[in-house]
Design a protein around this motif. Structure first.
Motif, PDB file in Angstrom:
ATOM      1  N   LEU A  92       0.829  -1.198   0.000  1.00 49.77           N
ATOM      2  CA  LEU A  92       0.000   0.000   0.000  1.00 49.77           C
ATOM      3  C   LEU A  92       0.868   1.255   0.000  1.00 49.77           C
ATOM      4  CD1 LEU A  92      -2.814  -1.081   2.492  1.00 49.77           C
ATOM      5  CD2 LEU A  92      -2.885  -1.055  -0.007  1.00 49.77           C
ATOM      6  N   HIS A  93       1.944   1.242   0.774  1.00 50.41           N
ATOM      7  CA  HIS A  93       2.846   2.389   0.785  1.00 50.41           C
ATOM      8  C   HIS A  93       3.576   2.545  -0.544  1.00 50.41           C
ATOM      9  CE1 HIS A  93       2.784   4.442   4.621  1.00 50.41           C
ATOM     10  NE2 HIS A  93       2.645   3.275   5.246  1.00 50.41           N
ATOM     11  N   ALA A  94       3.779   1.437  -1.248  1.00 45.26           N
ATOM     12  CA  ALA A  94       4.492   1.500  -2.529  1.00 45.26           C
ATOM     13  C   ALA A  94       3.643   2.132  -3.621  1.00 45.26           C
ATOM     14  CB  ALA A  94       4.924   0.098  -2.964  1.00 45.26           C
ATOM     15  N   GLY A  95       2.338   2.210  -3.406  1.00 41.83           N
ATOM     16  CA  GLY A  95       1.485   2.852  -4.398  1.00 41.83           C
ATOM     17  C   GLY A  95       0.291   2.048  -4.841  1.00 41.83           C
ATOM     18  N   ALA A  96       0.072   0.884  -4.226  1.00 41.65           N
ATOM     19  CA  ALA A  96      -1.084   0.077  -4.604  1.00 41.65           C
ATOM     20  C   ALA A  96      -2.384   0.768  -4.190  1.00 41.65           C
ATOM     21  CB  ALA A  96      -1.002  -1.302  -3.948  1.00 41.65           C
ATOM     22  N   SER A  97      -3.388   0.636  -5.034  1.00 42.32           N
ATOM     23  CA  SER A  97      -4.702   1.193  -4.718  1.00 42.32           C
ATOM     24  C   SER A  97      -5.567   0.189  -3.970  1.00 42.32           C
ATOM     25  CB  SER A  97      -5.416   1.624  -6.004  1.00 42.32           C
ATOM     26  OG  SER A  97      -4.767   2.719  -6.601  1.00 42.32           O
ATOM     27  N   GLY A  98      -5.017  -0.983  -3.705  1.00 44.99           N
ATOM     28  CA  GLY A  98      -5.756  -1.998  -2.976  1.00 44.99           C
ATOM     29  C   GLY A  98      -5.202  -3.364  -3.295  1.00 44.99           C
ATOM     30  N   PHE A  99      -5.891  -4.376  -2.822  1.00 43.27           N
ATOM     31  CA  PHE A  99      -5.436  -5.723  -3.108  1.00 43.27           C
ATOM     32  C   PHE A  99      -6.585  -6.708  -3.074  1.00 43.27           C
ATOM     33  CE2 PHE A  99      -4.959  -4.866   1.368  1.00 43.27           C
ATOM     34  CZ  PHE A  99      -5.445  -5.992   1.999  1.00 43.27           C
ATOM     35  N   LEU A 100      -6.347  -7.843  -3.721  1.00 45.12           N
ATOM     36  CA  LEU A 100      -7.340  -8.911  -3.805  1.00 45.12           C
ATOM     37  C   LEU A 100      -6.719 -10.215  -3.346  1.00 45.12           C
ATOM     38  CD1 LEU A 100      -8.764  -8.333  -7.411  1.00 45.12           C
ATOM     39  CD2 LEU A 100     -10.024  -7.975  -5.284  1.00 45.12           C
ATOM     40  N   LEU A 101      -7.523 -11.049  -2.729  1.00 43.26           N
ATOM     41  CA  LEU A 101      -7.076 -12.396  -2.436  1.00 43.26           C
ATOM     42  C   LEU A 101      -7.118 -13.204  -3.724  1.00 43.26           C
ATOM     43  CD1 LEU A 101      -8.954 -13.060   0.915  1.00 43.26           C
ATOM     44  CD2 LEU A 101      -6.581 -12.367   0.594  1.00 43.26           C
ATOM     45  N   LYS A 102      -6.185 -14.139  -3.880  1.00 43.85           N
ATOM     46  CA  LYS A 102      -6.119 -14.904  -5.114  1.00 43.85           C
ATOM     47  C   LYS A 102      -7.322 -15.822  -5.310  1.00 43.85           C
ATOM     48  CE  LYS A 102      -1.245 -14.933  -6.270  1.00 43.85           C
ATOM     49  NZ  LYS A 102      -0.122 -15.780  -6.714  1.00 43.85           N
ATOM     50  N   ASP A 103      -8.043 -16.103  -4.234  1.00 41.14           N
ATOM     51  CA  ASP A 103      -9.238 -16.937  -4.385  1.00 41.14           C
ATOM     52  C   ASP A 103     -10.498 -16.095  -4.538  1.00 41.14           C
ATOM     53  OD1 ASP A 103      -9.488 -15.928  -1.845  1.00 41.14           O
ATOM     54  OD2 ASP A 103      -9.733 -17.878  -0.850  1.00 41.14           O
ATOM     55  N   VAL A 104     -10.313 -14.844  -5.001  1.00 41.04           N
ATOM     56  CA  VAL A 104     -11.441 -13.933  -5.199  1.00 41.04           C
ATOM     57  C   VAL A 104     -12.473 -14.547  -6.147  1.00 41.04           C
ATOM     58  CG1 VAL A 104     -10.294 -12.759  -7.128  1.00 41.04           C
ATOM     59  CG2 VAL A 104     -12.047 -11.549  -5.829  1.00 41.04           C
ATOM     60  N   ARG A 105     -13.738 -14.257  -5.884  1.00 39.19           N
ATOM     61  CA  ARG A 105     -14.793 -14.738  -6.774  1.00 39.19           C
ATOM     62  C   ARG A 105     -14.750 -13.966  -8.092  1.00 39.19           C
ATOM     63  NH1 ARG A 105     -20.444 -14.320  -4.138  1.00 39.19           N
ATOM     64  NH2 ARG A 105     -19.742 -12.150  -4.060  1.00 39.19           N
ATOM     65  N   ARG A 106     -15.243 -14.623  -9.132  1.00 37.83           N
ATOM     66  CA  ARG A 106     -15.229 -14.027 -10.474  1.00 37.83           C
ATOM     67  C   ARG A 106     -15.863 -12.635 -10.485  1.00 37.83           C
ATOM     68  NH1 ARG A 106     -15.748 -16.569 -15.772  1.00 37.83           N
ATOM     69  NH2 ARG A 106     -15.636 -18.534 -14.619  1.00 37.83           N
TER      70      ARG A 106
END
Length: 215
Positions: A92-106
């Motif tokens: 997040l500090h590097a500049g990401a606007s967020g994140f998702l878990l790899k098992d995210v639903r379609r």
């Protein structure tokens, strides 16, 4: 909207790309299997959003996110798993606007890309707040609170509610104002504190002590 997908696992990368490319308003313009290739793809193709795995060879996702955020306007969404919690705060500090878990639903994957492309930050309620709270409670790179005295009382309230992950509509309901007014408050908070987006506002709310971890 144009998207690049970067993950060193071909099945994961291909699966995400297939799901996104099937949407009428999303075009996957590139794929990458390592961080260096991801940066090169973003610089060459200028997508709106890039999905970056945190752990990749040659250059990890955090370093790649920092380069991309510094050199382009591309929005970065990190791909992570729960066993990578220690990396989320850095991402997040590097500049990401967020994140998702790899098992995210379609459907959640597609929604996330659209949200980030539209300029919003991806604050997964059950994930982002918990992880940021955990990082801060461990004392990870805790910063001295700065600039909060520049905020009005209502702007401080807005920052606190942002830190709790509330949407503009929820903040408007809590403060009994219009969503347009909330957008103005949010814009003022980001501008006065020199923050890039809502994710950084969440971090600042915790780091400043405005919200206590676990509260």
């Amino acid at each position: 909207m144009r998207v690049v997908v970067a993950d060193d696992q071909e099945l994961v990368r291909g699966g995400f790309a297939m799901i996104l490319d099937a949407q009428p308003d999303i075009e996957v313009v590139g794929e990458a299997g390592d961080g260096r290739a991801a940066v090169e793809a973003v610089l060459a193709l200028r997508p709106d959003v890039v999905l970056l795995d945190i752990r990749m060879p040659h250059m990890d996702g955090i370093e790649a996110a920092g380069v991309i955020a510094a050199e382009t306007g591309c929005k970065v969404v990190m791909l992570t798993t729960f066993d990578q919690d220690d990396y989320v705060y850095d991402a997040l500090h590097a500049g990401a606007s967020g994140f998702l878990l790899k098992d995210v639903r379609r459907d959640d994957l597609v929604h996330a890309v659209r949200v980030v492309a539209a300029g919003e930050s991806l604050l997964a309620p059950s994930v982002t707040r918990r992880l940021i709270s955990d990082m801060v409670s461990r004392g990870t790179r805790r910063l001295e609170p700065t600039g909060l005295d520049a905020l009005t009382a209502r702007e401080r309230e807005t920052l606190e509610l942002l830190g709790r992950g509330l949407s503009n509509a929820e903040i408007a309901e809590r403060l009994v104002v219009s969503e347009h007014t909330v957008k103005t408050h949010v814009s003022n908070v980001l501008s006065k504190l020199g923050l890039r987006d809502r994710v950084q506002a969440v971090i600042r709310a915790y780091e400043s002590g405005l919200i206590l971890p676990g509260s």
